[in-house]
Scaffold this active site. Structure first.
Site, PDB file in Angstrom:
ATOM      1  NE  ARG A 232      -4.136  -1.463   0.000  1.00 19.87           N
ATOM      2  CZ  ARG A 232      -4.250  -2.503  -0.884  1.00 19.87           C
ATOM      3  NH1 ARG A 232      -3.255  -2.742  -1.819  1.00 19.87           N
ATOM      4  NH2 ARG A 232      -5.385  -3.221  -0.845  1.00 19.87           N
TER       5      ARG A 232
ATOM      6  CD  GLU B 195      -2.563   3.214  -5.952  1.00 18.33           C
ATOM      7  OE1 GLU B 195      -3.467   2.764  -6.228  1.00 18.33           O
ATOM      8  OE2 GLU B 195      -1.442   2.621  -5.433  1.00 18.33           O
TER       9      GLU B 195
ATOM     10  CG  HIS C 247      -2.537  -0.971  -7.354  1.00 15.88           C
ATOM     11  ND1 HIS C 247      -3.199  -0.247  -6.492  1.00 15.88           N
ATOM     12  CD2 HIS C 247      -2.505  -2.159  -6.993  1.00 15.88           C
ATOM     13  CE1 HIS C 247      -3.475  -1.016  -5.526  1.00 15.88           C
ATOM     14  NE2 HIS C 247      -3.236  -2.123  -5.724  1.00 15.88           N
TER      15      HIS C 247
END
Length: 598
Positions: free
Chosen positions: A286, A315, A334
């Protein structure tokens, strides 16, 4: 041997049978009269309104889900795929949904649960992290939260290793250089992995898999995780160290911890200052666990030689992000779980969890309920039913003016305390105690939260038996202290309402009321009678119920001695009328009785 523990209920569990959905439908026909007074003729219009009484629940899929998962959902529910919803659009739609499935991009806030109006029963997170779901609000609103913690494990671990090796050999930078028409062999000399120390921070499923693969690359692997079992680490050949020890001796650091208040920005200026100069960092966990500004400073000073990042605090990150644009940083958007196999696996795993929750089944992947392994759930399933029914029966024996504040639960088992997880059973007893005396919807998720609000305190006691531990429990006993009872016979010699039950052939049985031993199946509703033990009693009560067309499913009598006091328990399929119950109470030999719904 008796071991005792006491707790004030502060956490949260659930009811498997309460994870259901209900719809009410209007009449399918509407009629209207219209009179034309001008011509004195009356016309009657009959308007037929078709209402599709669809019994299926509705599942809102708010982010893209694999085809296999969607197909599985469609076999059970109406599926609404609405992607890229704004927060307001999500709040508007949620009151029409029984379940919600999200990935990491959708924020499931307190407002979402409030706007659901109690209809939302389960939120499925297609992935591991649940930091985008307000667990506290979910718990308070009785909504189960499930995730898919296993399907993308290998994909995330592989991506971590891919970033590790790409970073060590400057793959991304060299690729960009050649595509820009340059040939800079000397600039992109890398470092070898063999013999280097890798610190895995967070030794869960993904961290463990990364460690295995790193060992295969010839690296020495250490780890930090305050919750990791030492035997699991030893089995892989990994040394567990403190956080400070691990980061201070590592050549490479790979992050695999969740984002929590305790881990937020745990990699900050202070942490970087303790590291070896030239350390390299990989993050596929994370973004929020790293203070990104501090990382830029560490990169500029040379403390951190390189970083490979798949996740970011924001993000997507800003286009002018100094961290993303840093020449010693390798980035991916990601992609940790982004393999074809992982996407389909996650979709299936979360779909199965959501469907199971809507069916009322216990979820092994529940996040805000007692985390109980699947094999334990299977073994305890009949005792879960027994626990709820014992709680429900016990509280109905309390006289109206009595306030239930103290409850003791006793588990008799041949297993030691470490081999018997009673969290689920305690939660179901709590549910059984609360639901009959409150209008609040109670399930396994919010049972203990509601109990805490009402000042209910539960004490657990374990009674260790001799014998084989093959059967998890011999019996469960529930006692309510400091209350009056509407059925005095249920008061034990020590002054508490006491009921006891066992599982026989997979079914819950009531085996003791007060000091009287009985043996009846806990199904339907029960009539408990204390009587003088004499012939004809079963017939007398049975005749009254027969005249009322109330079917008797079973009768059982427990007595102290012949012709003394006895307790008769009668199972009935429906509630007798007040008149019938009154007539039963007027039978001379019956000293007291009570009707109980299970």
């Amino acid at each position: 041997m008796v071991t005792t523990s006491s707790l004030n209920l502060v956490f949260t569990p659930t009811k498997p049978t309460s994870l259901s959905w209900k719809h009410s439908f209007p009449s399918p026909f509407t009629t209207a009269n219209c009179t034309r007074r001008q011509n004195r003729k009356a016309y009657r219009f009959v308007v037929f309104a078709t209402v599709l009484a669809d019994p299926k629940p509705t599942v809102l899929v708010a982010e893209k889900l694999g085809k296999a998962g969607l197909e599985l959902l469609k076999t059970f529910a109406n599926v609404d795929c609405s992607y890229n919803l704004s927060p307001e659009e999500l709040c508007t739609k949620i009151s029409l949904c029984d379940a919600l499935i999200v990935r990491s991009g959708t924020k499931v806030t307190r407002e979402v649960f409030e706007r659901s109006g109690g209809r939302l029963k389960v939120v499925g997170r297609a992935g591991v992290g649940i930091d985008n779901v307000d667990l506290s609000a979910a718990t308070e609103h009785g909504c189960l939260v499930v995730n898919a913690p296993t399907a993308n494990t290998i994909a995330a671990a592989e991506h971590g290793i891919a970033l590790l090796t790409a970073m060590a050999r400057n793959i991304a930078q060299a690729d960009a250089s050649i595509k820009a028409g340059k040939w800079q062999r000397s600039k992109y000399i890398g470092v070898s992995l063999v013999g280097k120390t890798l610190a895995v921070i967070g030794f869960g499923k993904v961290g463990s898999e990364v460690a295995r693969r790193a060992k295969g690359l010839g690296m020495h692997v250490i780890a930090h995780d305050p919750y990791a079992p030492a035997d699991r680490a030893r089995a892989i050949g990994v040394d567990l160290l403190t956080f400070e020890e691990a980061i201070s001796i590592a050549d490479f650091i790979s992050l695999h911890m969740p984002l929590t208040p305790a881990t937020s920005k745990i990699f900050n200026d202070q942490a970087f200052s303790r590291m070896k100069k030239g350390v390299r960092i990989v993050n596929v966990a994370r973004g929020g666990v790293i203070d990104e500004e501090a990382l830029v400073r560490a990169l500029d000073s040379g403390i951190v030689a390189q970083a490979a990042l798949d996740v970011f605090t924001e993000e997507p990150p800003p286009k002018d992000s100094r961290l993303v644009l840093h020449e010693n940083v390798t980035v991916t958007p990601h992609l940790g779980a982004s393999t074809t196999e992982a996407q389909e696996g996650v979709a299936i795993e979360v779909a199965e969890a959501v469907i199971g929750a809507l069916k009322g089944e216990l979820a092994a992947t529940a996040v805000n309920a007692p985390m109980v392994p699947a094999e334990v759930l299977t073994e305890l399933a009949p005792f879960v039913t027994l626990s709820e029914k014992l709680g429900r029966l016990a509280v109905q024996l309390v006289a109206g003016g009595s306030g239930v504040q103290s409850v003791k639960v006793t588990y008799a088992s041949a297993r030691g305390p470490d081999d018997l997880d009673t969290r689920l059973l305690r939660a179901m007893i709590t549910k059984g105690l609360i639901e009959p005396i409150t209008s609040v919807f109670i399930n396994l998720v919010n049972a203990d939260f509601t109990a805490k609000q009402r000042g209910l305190r539960i004490t657990e006691e374990r009674f260790l038996l001799d014998g084989s531990p093959e059967n998890p429990l011999e019996f469960i006993q529930v006692q309510i202290a400091n209350v009056e009872s509407k059925f005095a016979t249920a008061i034990s010699d020590s002054g508490e309402i006491k009921v006891e039950g066992r599982v026989k052939e997979g079914k819950p049985h009531l085996t003791k009321v007060g000091s009287f031993s009985v043996d009846v199946s806990m199904e339907g509703s029960l009539i408990l009678c204390r009587q003088v033990d004499q012939p004809g009693m079963i017939g007398s009560v049975g005749n009254i119920l027969g005249e009322e067309n109330v079917n008797v499913s079973f009768m059982s009598v427990g007595r102290i001695a012949p012709r003394k006091q006895a307790v008769m328990i009668i199972g009935v399929d429906k509630e007798p009328s007040k008149e019938a119950l009154k007539r039963i109470g007027e039978i001379p030999a019956i000293e007291e009785f009570v009707f109980l719904k299970l």
